[in-house]
Design an enzyme around this catalytic site. Sequence first.
Site, short mmCIF file in Angstrom:
data_model
loop_
_atom_site.label_atom_id
_atom_site.label_comp_id
_atom_site.label_asym_id
_atom_site.label_seq_id
_atom_site.Cartn_x
_atom_site.Cartn_y
_atom_site.Cartn_z
N LYS A 127 -30.39 16.13 17.77
CA LYS A 127 -29.33 16.95 18.38
C LYS A 127 -28.65 17.80 17.30
CE LYS A 127 -25.16 16.37 21.18
NZ LYS A 127 -24.32 15.40 21.90
N GLY A 171 -26.32 11.34 22.27
CA GLY A 171 -27.67 10.96 21.84
C GLY A 171 -28.18 9.73 22.56
N HIS A 190 -38.89 -19.97 22.50
CA HIS A 190 -39.44 -20.62 21.30
C HIS A 190 -38.79 -20.07 20.05
CE1 HIS A 190 -42.57 -22.18 24.00
NE2 HIS A 190 -42.47 -21.00 24.58
O1 F6P Z 1 -26.04 7.07 14.83
C1 F6P Z 1 -25.38 8.27 14.85
C2 F6P Z 1 -26.20 9.27 15.65
O2 F6P Z 1 -25.52 10.48 15.68
C3 F6P Z 1 -26.51 8.79 17.05
O3 F6P Z 1 -25.43 8.92 17.93
C4 F6P Z 1 -27.66 9.69 17.38
O4 F6P Z 1 -28.39 9.23 18.50
C5 F6P Z 1 -28.47 9.60 16.08
O5 F6P Z 1 -27.48 9.49 15.04
C6 F6P Z 1 -29.39 10.77 15.83
O6 F6P Z 1 -28.62 11.94 15.79
P1 F6P Z 1 -29.42 13.35 15.94
O7 F6P Z 1 -30.05 13.34 17.33
O8 F6P Z 1 -28.37 14.39 15.78
O9 F6P Z 1 -30.46 13.39 14.87
#
Ligand code: F6P
Length: 536
Positions: free
Chosen positions: A207, A267, A384
Amino acid sequence: MAHLDYPSWLTLKDHAANVAPFSISKMFDDDKHRAEKFSLEAAGIYLDYSKNLITEESLKLFSAVCSEANLPKSISDMFSGEKINVTENRAALHTLLRSQQEQAPPQLKAEAKAIANALKKIESISKGIQNGEWRGCSGKKIVNVIHLGIGGSNLGPFMVDEALAPYRGKQFKDIQSHYIANIDGHHIKQTLEKIDPTETLIIIASKSFSTLETLANANTAKKWLLTYMDDAALEKHVIAITSNHEAAREFGVATDKILPMWDWVGGRYSLWSAVGLPIAIRYGFEVFSQLLEGAREMDKHFAESKMEENMPMILACLGIWYQHFFDANSHAVIPYDHGLRFLPAHLQQLDMESNGKSVRLDNETVDYPTGAIIWGGEGSNGQHAFHQLLHQGNRFVGLDFILPLKAHHDLQEHHDQLVANCFSQSQALLVGREMSSNSEFTKHKSMPGNRPSNTILMDQLTPQTLGALVALYEHKVFCQAVIWKINPFDQWGVELGKELSEAIYHQIKADNNTKRDHGNLDPSTSALISRYLDRT
Ligand code: F6P
């Protein structure tokens, strides 16, 4: 510090004290209809929550707290695109990703249109790869998809891909997918050395398009591609899924190969977006649509059902009940299905990154427990491994057993045994066993029982029931956040580690074997860096 002061909260607390000594088994004896009364079906999911330390009065009080927490309004705000992620001034519209776009509320028409366009791109890419129209630089079909991403850009699609394994290769030659998240070079090295780049598509899912791990993997994968093709050919082998269009372009991704992620999708809630592209490529767009359809069904149930018949609300309240009044600080999800073995890992991020918070929306610090520690593992393996603690340990653990009733294989004997084991675990936790013999180890061999659990069934694990199951947990997490008055959609807690790792990385890179001046680092970290540098 702030406590929860819902009008019904103290009554609920007193009620918990009353219920605590109850025997769940006796409640079954006293009410022949208990199993039926405390079960619910929605969106292809069946929930048996009768093996819990609750009464009908408990449900009434849960319902009172939900309405006093204004949960219905919060739900409506989420679905209607209010900026409920207040610390990032964003909406949280993962439900819109799987809704019928033509039914989007007027104020979300633009978002719905963007989603519809993205779905068209997902469909066309997946169809083009499956029917061979999409060719690599040497004219070969794509038979490998490497999905680079971490956290929500990895755990969701990876979990779904494994869960839908029985649907692989049904309509067309199976396309292999490889999910790489960690910056640890072992994984990408082992993956790249066994596949042919000219028949491989790299998906960079990020993202922010700034996550260290994903960018490191993307650069390594790009270098690997460029040993076999020139820059121009890259556009046949690289797709980016991001909200950072500029960074993707700078990386060299062709404009028409950049699929959107929006700031109104978190995310950990993004598998329903283009982050789910590898699912559509491997299983077909139809299967991906069925996944969305299942989640949509659960959304409908969640938005329209009153509390006593609302599955996410019931799971949310049960979690809060045990955490606040029975000292449960962890919750285990135990899927009795090999395909769902990665569901606990996805739910860890979904729940712990959403509700691992201690400051409320009113800026007060909580004086009560919030997000539980989520863990688990596939059954029957856990029997287990960690079930000993569940039966004889002294920790109160919230428990969800999950079981598809029909398998995707014809080994009925195996499945009958699996089902028997799943049901026996919740029964053993319920009834326990008092060893009658007067051997010196009677106490060691007894099990207290009266330990609650939920059992979640589906007729079969299909794309629809999988979508509904994941949406169920998304909404459970949301309900708990609302009752706890925290924001489930930001994740500021992950920022410090990222910044400090950057500083340490530069310390490591700057080392020139002179005096080890690690600046203002604590002595432990400084010594650890020195040890690393001395030994490599
Ligand atoms: O762990 C922090 C975070 O921002 C998550 O919320 C997200 O899913 C992950 O890192 C990956 O972020 P990006 O999709 O921006 O690479």
